[in-house]
Enzyme design. Structure first.
Site, mmCIF file in Angstrom:
data_model
loop_
_atom_site.group_PDB
_atom_site.id
_atom_site.type_symbol
_atom_site.label_atom_id
_atom_site.label_comp_id
_atom_site.label_asym_id
_atom_site.label_seq_id
_atom_site.Cartn_x
_atom_site.Cartn_y
_atom_site.Cartn_z
ATOM 1 N N GLU A 116 7.788 96.892 88.217
ATOM 2 C CA GLU A 116 8.213 98.040 89.030
ATOM 3 C C GLU A 116 7.417 99.302 88.721
ATOM 4 O O GLU A 116 7.204 100.132 89.598
ATOM 5 C CB GLU A 116 9.709 98.308 88.851
ATOM 6 C CG GLU A 116 10.609 97.282 89.528
ATOM 7 C CD GLU A 116 10.913 96.075 88.651
ATOM 8 O OE1 GLU A 116 10.295 95.944 87.564
ATOM 9 O OE2 GLU A 116 11.764 95.252 89.047
ATOM 10 N N PHE A 166 26.419 92.747 85.902
ATOM 11 C CA PHE A 166 25.081 92.197 85.681
ATOM 12 C C PHE A 166 24.043 93.091 86.372
ATOM 13 O O PHE A 166 24.199 93.440 87.537
ATOM 14 C CB PHE A 166 24.998 90.770 86.232
ATOM 15 C CG PHE A 166 23.613 90.187 86.119
ATOM 16 C CD1 PHE A 166 23.035 89.974 84.873
ATOM 17 C CD2 PHE A 166 22.886 89.871 87.257
ATOM 18 C CE1 PHE A 166 21.752 89.467 84.765
ATOM 19 C CE2 PHE A 166 21.601 89.356 87.149
ATOM 20 C CZ PHE A 166 21.038 89.148 85.903
ATOM 21 N N GLN A 167 23.011 93.437 85.661
ATOM 22 C CA GLN A 167 21.935 94.319 86.141
ATOM 23 C C GLN A 167 22.466 95.657 86.649
ATOM 24 O O GLN A 167 21.949 96.226 87.601
ATOM 25 C CB GLN A 167 21.083 93.622 87.207
ATOM 26 C CG GLN A 167 20.264 92.490 86.607
ATOM 27 C CD GLN A 167 19.131 92.000 87.506
ATOM 28 O OE1 GLN A 167 19.256 92.023 88.726
ATOM 29 N NE2 GLN A 167 18.047 91.549 86.906
ATOM 30 N N LYS A 208 24.995 97.240 96.811
ATOM 31 C CA LYS A 208 24.750 96.078 97.658
ATOM 32 C C LYS A 208 25.756 95.970 98.804
ATOM 33 O O LYS A 208 25.398 95.584 99.916
ATOM 34 C CB LYS A 208 24.788 94.808 96.799
ATOM 35 C CG LYS A 208 24.164 93.616 97.501
ATOM 36 C CD LYS A 208 24.020 92.421 96.582
ATOM 37 C CE LYS A 208 23.390 91.262 97.334
ATOM 38 N NZ LYS A 208 23.250 90.063 96.505
ATOM 39 N N MET A 242 -8.828 108.894 72.495
ATOM 40 C CA MET A 242 -8.298 110.244 72.315
ATOM 41 C C MET A 242 -7.396 110.308 71.085
ATOM 42 O O MET A 242 -7.401 111.292 70.357
ATOM 43 C CB MET A 242 -7.547 110.688 73.569
ATOM 44 C CG MET A 242 -7.300 112.180 73.646
ATOM 45 S SD MET A 242 -8.804 113.172 73.569
ATOM 46 C CE MET A 242 -9.129 113.512 75.295
#
Lengths: 180, 591
Positions: B58, B120-121, B170, B486
């Site tokens: 993502e 869940f999630q 959802k 760096m």
């Protein structure tokens, strides 16, 4: 002063802190208080007192009164940062307007008998505090006023058997006929 | 109910999301499916107006959307699922917030009745993303969805642009409600960014500019965000006034690098002439920049004798780090237009000839000097060759974060805005590769190059797979020095050369890696082979990993050491160990 080895310039600022009372008009929607508080914690600003309630139920407007401290530059930042939040309508620096009234309400529980009890009642009267609950060995006083007055009252109650205090935090409004 | 069944505006929440994307002119989105966004993916499957690019992580979707947005000026759109999908978006959202990139992220959420249940999630997406978005929404009622989506696009793209997130449970995606096309009342009445600058302030600014003896224009990303008109006006202002101009990292390309008034980038790794001009100027016009700490160096010694004019659309940028004399709040383009108008009507070109003579002396110090070698490729030389060989081509450059990024900013000349995509504010390693994907999706026929480092590029390397899948011929030009360069440079300068965990041990074979992904791998080690290899890279019409082996211990100069002012820059010819140790007084002795 020697800088420690750092990728950032570490600056000491010596500007004196000021205390300001801000009135913030917001859309009353879920999460709006979390946004305001998150801004303060996220950017390291102070909250001395915070009061919030819906003030116009039809238009779902809430008014948040925040007492904060910081250097003048930080206070200005706080106002700008608040103002740019999407649900914030208006931010007014009540301290800067120099025309505002600030009040706070406290409920003060004092436990004691004899001389102490009489003295507490007499002081309460002098401070125009009301008795809103009483037993044979305690009082609950309701007192309204600015923060200093309430602090003073609480200090006086301490030796007389102060048990606990509940305070609302500061609410503020401008003097005169004009609104915010 | 029956009369409503024929109403074309009756649809599911999932359908509304796709419909809103179309109504806002979105043609490409970047995303990754998961349980809480399946209804939306089902809608995407059944239409062809919005193309969905499947990323591999993502974070890649977020940076790709950023690259898309920055190279087009349109909002980038990312679609992710609940829980880990949303938390993986936190980095790109923060990145977009810091660099003012319009990004609309739509995240799935567990059904409303499960919110708060540790389902869940599940995660508190709006809570987590509150400080890293310009605004975010959790939509609990399908009938609010159209309004929120339209408001989201409006908020992301107006005022100071930024990322927004809409969290859609959802059950709201499944539920049917009424959609409406975008309308003005969709937006909070409290949100009204100021566009037009205050006329009195503009007059004050013009009178300062007209009276300037040692002026400088310091422009930033705000000019580019404001749109093509602002760029045009900025160039005109430079022409009309004859003033020198420098720019932040984010503002490169607004004024062409080949322009005669160009001083180069300013700040920590900016040119000597740009920083000295800033330090010694008497009037500074800051347009769409924010006096970031990488720009100012030591704040109390920042341009001590100048009057400062600051144009910014965000009032909170004013007086945040540096006190300015004439703040003008509003849109850069709008205000530059007004300034030009007043200037042309009332002022004449100030005489800045002696100032330019002074600048020429600073320029003569040649602060970007480096010593070429016949045996080993110098990273600066690699960027210069890349620039020469792509000059005049339709090229977009993205970068990762580190030394290669600074060298790219120093040695690649940008002639136009929207051609340079880099993570400035947040400094996100791993930005460049997915950003290049986003740019290539927006500009399929252009040459898109990610100037990368060997460490950064591995952070989002998985997106090579995306590039191969969608036949996006991005070029990953890796300046491979086997170090987090760096980090190593700072360790050398400040931490007694103790190179703690900055060596890239066990680097992959980038050529084989490219081939494993189905792309093309090229490697070059000798300066003599560089040009031919770059030409080959350009001509290949497939994704390329270009492993450019460069001098391992080269450091990035010039540099303002931390805690120092603009006029205390460390120049490359002075950057021997002793001088460096002295410049970093307070830092540990160098070995």
């Amino acid at each position: 002063m020697n800088q420690p080895a750092s990728a950032y310039f570490i600056e000491e600022r010596h500007d004196p802190n000021e205390t300001h009372t801000l009135a913030v008009l917001v859309q009353n929607e879920p999460g709006v208080l979390a946004r305001v508080i998150g801004l303060f914690s996220g950017r390291g600003y102070n909250i001395e007192s915070l009061t919030v309630s819906e003030t116009e139920s039809q238009t779902h407007l809430s008014r948040i009164t925040i007492v904060t401290t910081g250097t003048p530059m930080v206070i200005q930042q706080i106002k700008h940062q608040l103002d740019r939040m999407i649900p914030v309508y208006q931010v007014v620096d009540m301290t800067q307007t120099k025309r505002s009234i600030e009040r706070e309400l406290a409920m003060v529980k004092v436990r004691g008998q004899g001389e102490h009890r009489v003295e507490a009642l007499r002081l309460a009267d002098a401070f125009r505090a009301r008795v809103i609950d009483a037993t044979t060995e305690s009082f609950v006083f309701e007192i309204t006023g600015n923060t200093d007055k309430i602090n003073q009252f609480i200090d006086l109650m301490r030796p007389l058997g102060l048990v606990e205090v509940s305070r609302t935090g500061v609410a503020a409004i401008g003097r005169g006929p004009e609104g915010m | 109910m029956s009369d409503k069944s024929h109403d074309p505006n009756q649809m599911t929440g999932a359908a509304m999301i796709v419909r809103a994307l179309i109504d806002h002119g979105v043609t490409d989105i970047f995303g990754y499916p998961g349980g809480a966004v399946l209804p939306i993916y089902d809608e995407i499957f059944q239409q062809s107006e919005v193309q969905h690019i499947l990323v591999r992580h993502e974070q890649g979707a977020g940076h790709a959307a950023e690259g898309y947005a920055r190279s087009t000026g349109k909002p980038g759109v990312a679609l992710v699922t609940s829980g880990p999908g949303a938390t993986n978006m936190v980095t790109p959202l923060t990145d977009a917030l810091m660099d003012s990139i319009p990004l609309v992220c739509i995240s799935g959420q567990v059904p409303t009745h499960l919110i708060g249940n540790d389902a869940f999630q599940e995660c508190d997406t709006v809570g987590i993303t509150r400080p890293c978005t310009k605004h975010n929404w959790l939509v609990r009622d399908v009938n609010d969805l159209a309004k929120v989506l339209h408001e989201a696009f409006y908020v992301a793209t107006t005022g100071r642009p930024g990322p927004v997130l809409v969290d859609v449970p959802k059950d709201v995606q499944f539920a049917t409600g009424t959609y409406h096309p975008p309308r003005k009342s969709d937006v909070h009445r409290s949100y009204a960014p100021r566009v037009k600058g205050d006329a009195t302030q503009i007059r004050k600014a013009v009178s300062l500019l007209a009276g300037a003896k040692r002026p400088v224009i310091y422009s930033g990303g705000g000019v580019i965000n404001s749109g093509p008109e602002a760029t045009k006006l900025l160039r005109e202002l430079v022409e009309v006034t004859g003033f020198p101009i420098t720019s932040t990292l984010m503002g490169l390309g607004a004024y062409p690098a080949s322009g005669k008034n160009w001083l180069g980038m300013l700040g920590m790794h900016g040119t000597y002439e740009a920083n000295m001009t800033m330090h010694d100027c008497d009037v500074m016009l800051c347009v769409g920049a924010r006096f970031d700490d990488r720009i100012t160096g030591r704040v109390d010694a920042f341009s001590p004798n100048s009057k400062k004019i600051h144009i910014d659309i965000d009032p909170s940028s004013i007086n945040k780090n540096i006190r300015v004399d004439v703040p003008i709040i509003g849109d850069c383009g709008n205000i530059l237009g007004d300034i030009l108008q007043v200037f042309k009507a009332e002022a004449k070109k100030p005489d800045v000839k002696t100032w330019w003579q002074q600048i020429a002396q600073w320029r003569a110090r040649n602060s970007l000097y480096y010593k070429k070698s016949n045996d080993v490729i110098l990273p600066q030389h690699a960027i210069q060759s890349l620039f020469e060989l792509t000059r005049g081509k339709d090229t977009y450059i993205t970068t990762e974060v580190g030394q290669h990024q600074m060298w790219a900013a120093q040695f690649y000349g940008f002639e136009e805005p929207h051609r340079w995509m880099t993570s400035g504010g947040l400094g996100t390693m791993g930005y460049g590769l997915p950003a290049a994907i986003g740019v290539q999706v927006a500009h399929p026929d252009s040459l898109v190059i990610d100037i990368a480092g060997d460490a950064s590029v591995q952070m989002t390397m998985q997106e090579m797979s995306t590039a191969v899948q969608y036949e996006l011929p991005i070029k990953i030009f890796i300046l491979n020095n086997h170090y987090m360069g760096m980090v190593r440079q700072w360790q050398q300068l400040l931490h007694g050369n103790r190179l703690s965990h900055s060596y890239s041990e066990a680097l992959p074979d980038f050529v084989k890696l490219a081939e494993a992904y189905g792309g093309v791998g090229l490697q070059v080690t000798k300066p003599g082979d560089l040009e031919g290899a770059i030409k080959e890279m350009i001509s290949v019409k497939r994704p390329v990993l270009f492993d450019c082996r460069v001098a391992a211990l080269e450091n990035c100069f010039p540099m303002i050491p931390s805690g120092k002012a603009h006029n205390e820059m460390l120049l490359p010819e002075q950057a021997n160990d002793e001088a460096t140790a002295k410049a970093f007084a307070g830092g540990k002795a160098l070995v």
